[in-house]
Scaffold this active site. Structure first.
Site, PDB file in Angstrom:
ATOM      1  N   GLY A 101     -29.695  11.600  -4.257  1.00 23.06           N
ATOM      2  CA  GLY A 101     -29.458  11.906  -2.720  1.00 23.06           C
ATOM      3  C   GLY A 101     -28.020  12.113  -2.597  1.00 23.06           C
ATOM      4  N   ARG A 114     -31.803  17.613  -4.236  1.00 25.71           N
ATOM      5  CA  ARG A 114     -32.512  18.909  -4.474  1.00 25.71           C
ATOM      6  C   ARG A 114     -31.877  20.168  -4.341  1.00 25.71           C
ATOM      7  NH1 ARG A 114     -36.916  16.862  -0.204  1.00 25.71           N
ATOM      8  NH2 ARG A 114     -35.057  16.534   0.970  1.00 25.71           N
ATOM      9  N   HIS A 145     -28.929  -7.170   8.590  1.00 22.50           N
ATOM     10  CA  HIS A 145     -27.842  -7.484   8.479  1.00 22.50           C
ATOM     11  C   HIS A 145     -27.536  -8.998   9.030  1.00 22.50           C
ATOM     12  CE1 HIS A 145     -27.190  -3.701   7.039  1.00 22.50           C
ATOM     13  NE2 HIS A 145     -26.807  -3.022   8.059  1.00 22.50           N
ATOM     14  N   MET A 158     -10.709 -21.236  15.586  1.00 25.68           N
ATOM     15  CA  MET A 158     -11.480 -22.562  16.398  1.00 25.68           C
ATOM     16  C   MET A 158     -10.929 -22.493  17.673  1.00 25.68           C
ATOM     17  SD  MET A 158     -11.498 -25.769  14.121  1.00 25.68           S
ATOM     18  CE  MET A 158     -12.281 -25.676  12.802  1.00 25.68           C
ATOM     19  N   LEU A 173      -6.832 -18.424  12.192  1.00 23.95           N
ATOM     20  CA  LEU A 173      -6.513 -18.018  10.611  1.00 23.95           C
ATOM     21  C   LEU A 173      -7.165 -16.271  10.526  1.00 23.95           C
ATOM     22  CD1 LEU A 173      -6.210 -18.031   7.416  1.00 23.95           C
ATOM     23  CD2 LEU A 173      -8.435 -18.956   7.426  1.00 23.95           C
TER      24      LEU A 173
HETATM   25  C1  BG6 Z   1     -25.834   0.313   8.718  1.00 28.79           C
HETATM   26  C2  BG6 Z   1     -26.605   0.999  10.163  1.00 28.79           C
HETATM   27  O1  BG6 Z   1     -26.623  -0.406   8.105  1.00 28.79           O
HETATM   28  O2  BG6 Z   1     -24.901  -0.317   9.390  1.00 28.79           O
HETATM   29  C3  BG6 Z   1     -25.770   1.621  11.123  1.00 28.79           C
HETATM   30  O3  BG6 Z   1     -27.680   1.849   9.612  1.00 28.79           O
HETATM   31  C4  BG6 Z   1     -24.463   0.982  11.264  1.00 28.79           C
HETATM   32  O4  BG6 Z   1     -26.549   2.133  12.159  1.00 28.79           O
HETATM   33  C5  BG6 Z   1     -23.827   0.312  10.312  1.00 28.79           C
HETATM   34  O5  BG6 Z   1     -23.887   1.756  12.047  1.00 28.79           O
HETATM   35  C6  BG6 Z   1     -22.627  -0.533  10.570  1.00 28.79           C
HETATM   36  O6  BG6 Z   1     -22.069  -1.006   9.447  1.00 28.79           O
HETATM   37  P1  BG6 Z   1     -20.807  -1.371   9.398  1.00 28.79           P
HETATM   38  O7  BG6 Z   1     -20.386  -2.002   8.034  1.00 28.79           O
HETATM   39  O8  BG6 Z   1     -19.919  -0.673   9.784  1.00 28.79           O
HETATM   40  O9  BG6 Z   1     -20.660  -2.646  10.528  1.00 28.79           O
END
Ligand code: BG6
Length: 484
Positions: A12, A47, A250, A379, A399
């Site tokens: 890709g 591709r 995330h 904090m 910090l």
């Molecule tokens: C990606 C998402 O995984 O994380 C995106 O697909 C998002 O939509 C991005 O913008 C955010 O990553 P970071 O590291 O900029 O917070």
């Protein structure tokens, strides 16, 4: 460390992810000496029919986004680009992959200066729909064939599936071809400096050990905001939405690190065992503990259907059913096109019992870990207002990394994670059972959204998101602290 030839294949290669993240990360690793040119060769595969030089030219601007780059940097870029070869082919026919294998083997015979082992890393910067066929092609045509050792590993990106069933199907398909230690499911949040700091903060500091539980903590917020919309990626985004794009991976990974018990060691399996336990203790999400939003103008994107029900914002409360966390809401919040770009964890403590200062109105103790921008740990605490009066004020023990670690360059998440894949360290990658457990949490909710049972509330771009989300936070017990 292992040596011998190392082939890094970016599949890709002409896509967005490869140009914006994978190749720049490889370049940084190269500059720091982690990809020695006498061992390493990089292959782009896609591709599009282009030449090596055309790919190099396309990448150049992403490697040197800064106008005033130094001559040394430009020189490094030129040398790095020379390590890249391009192979064009489709993702489901053997011809292209046989050609790729031939190219890799040629490079191996040139570079096996040391003991001749061959290391082959395949980075799938591709949509998940082609993972099974690409993995099959790699398995059929491109595996490491050296008798002298080495390995073949594949790195896959999210979105890994769309729900529990599709993710499991994908895992099963890939699992037939590769063993778990060969599969690196990347979640780039696990490569962020302050996410990696969570285990240290929690388990290397006496301060936190006795406080990190339901007796002292009132609520935890894990927040991701972006101040831009889905511009240019509407087509992708609309199929997934904010929960699949950010929260299910995330933010949930961050939650695991905040909530998990202490692993018996830092071995990847020990850490991942504890993360799975947290995920499996999460109760089903209640509809009245979710607020969805969609920013006004989202559907103007020609690649987004006019009737789209896809949320670009969501707040959801997760509840962990175990001894440490019973009753503590974990508020996960993510949104596009909001008022700021920020990702942070806010751990809010309960009020002091028998307060004699009437300081509740000043705000509570809060422990904040700002992942980005400007990494910081601070904090919030109550102190005496300096001066003659005996009054209180909320202040901060701060910090901020920019001040404390001046001149220290914090590596990009992708850089760190790619290096881990070369070293064979899976600590910061998502294991199959972890992935399954994380889809289990969100799948029922996602199906209700996909079925139109739950609808996003419109919000203004550049705002905090729907007001209902703030109301939900308040209901969950979050007390707005001064200045936030
Ligand atoms: C990606 C998402 O995984 O994380 C995106 O697909 C998002 O939509 C991005 O913008 C955010 O990553 P970071 O590291 O900029 O917070």
């Amino acid at each position: 460390p292992e040596s011998g030839s190392l082939a890094i294949v970016v599949l890709g290669a002409s896509g967005d992810l490869a140009k914006k993240k994978t190749f720049p990360a490889l370049f940084h690793l190269y500059r720091q000496g982690f990809l020695p040119p006498d061992e390493v060769h990089i292959f782009g595969y896609a591709r599009t029919k282009i030449s090596d030089d055309e790919l190099r030219n396309r990448l150049h601007g992403y490697l040197v986004p800064d106008k005033g780059a130094s001559p040394e940097k430009l020189d490094d870029v030129a040398k790095f680009l020379q390590l890249i070869k391009y192979v064009s082919g489709s993702y489901d026919s053997e011809d292209g992959f046989r050609l790729l294998d031939k190219e890799i083997s040629e490079h191996e015979s040139l570079k096996n200066s040391t003991e001749g082992s061959s290391r082959r890393l395949f980075y799938l910067a591709l949509p998940p729909s082609v993972y099974p066929s690409v993995c099959k092609m790699i398995k059929t045509c491109c595996m490491n064939k050296s008798d002298l050792g080495g390995w073949t590993r594949v790195v896959v990106e999210k979105p890994f599936g769309k729900d529990l069933d599709s993710a499991e199907e994908l895992s099963t398909e890939i699992g037939k071809l590769f063993e778990e230690p060969q599969i690196y499911r990347i979640d780039h949040y696990l490569g962020k400096e302050l996410v990696q700091n969570l285990l240290v903060l929690r388990f290397a500091n006496r301060f936190f050990l006795p406080l990190w539980n339901r007796d002292n903590i009132d609520n935890v917020q894990i927040v991701f905001r972006e101040d831009f919309g889905t511009d240019g990626r509407g087509g992708y985004f609309d199929q997934y939405g904010i929960i699949r794009d950010i929260i299910q991976n995330h933010l949930l990974q961050v939650l695991c690190l905040v909530a998990m018990e202490k692993p018996i060691s830092l071995k990847p399996e020990h850490i991942r065992d504890e993360k799975v336990k947290v995920l499996e203790s999460v109760l089903p999400i209640r509809d009245d503990e979710v607020v969805l939003g969609q920013y006004e103008g989202y559907r103007d994107d020609p690649t987004v259907p006019d009737e789209s029900n896809t949320p670009t914002f969501a707040t959801a409360i997760l509840r962990i059913h175990n001894e440490r966390w019973e009753g503590v809401p974990f508020i996960l919040k993510a949104g596009k096109a909001l008022n700021s770009r920020k990702a942070e964890i806010r751990v809010q403590f309960k009020d002091v019992p028998g307060d004699i200062f009437k300081c509740k109105k000043q705000g509570r103790n809060e422990f904040v870990i700002r992942l980005q921008p400007s990494e910081a740990i601070y904090m919030k605490l109550t102190v005496k207002q300096p001066g003659l009066e005996m009054s209180t004020v909320q202040s901060e023990l701060d910090l901020s990394y920019g001040q404390r670690y001046q001149g220290v360059i914090i590596p990009e998440a992708y850089e760190r994670l790619i290096l881990d894949t070369i070293k064979g360290d899976q600590q910061h990658f998502v294991r199959r059972d972890e992935l399954k457990a994380s889809w289990q949490i969100f799948t029922p909710l996602l199906h209700r959204i996909d079925g139109g049972e739950l609808k996003p509330i419109p919000y203004k771009p550049g705002s905090r998101g729907p007001a209902e989300a703030d109301q939900l936070l308040e209901k969950a017990g979050y007390v707005q602290t001064h200045g936030y």
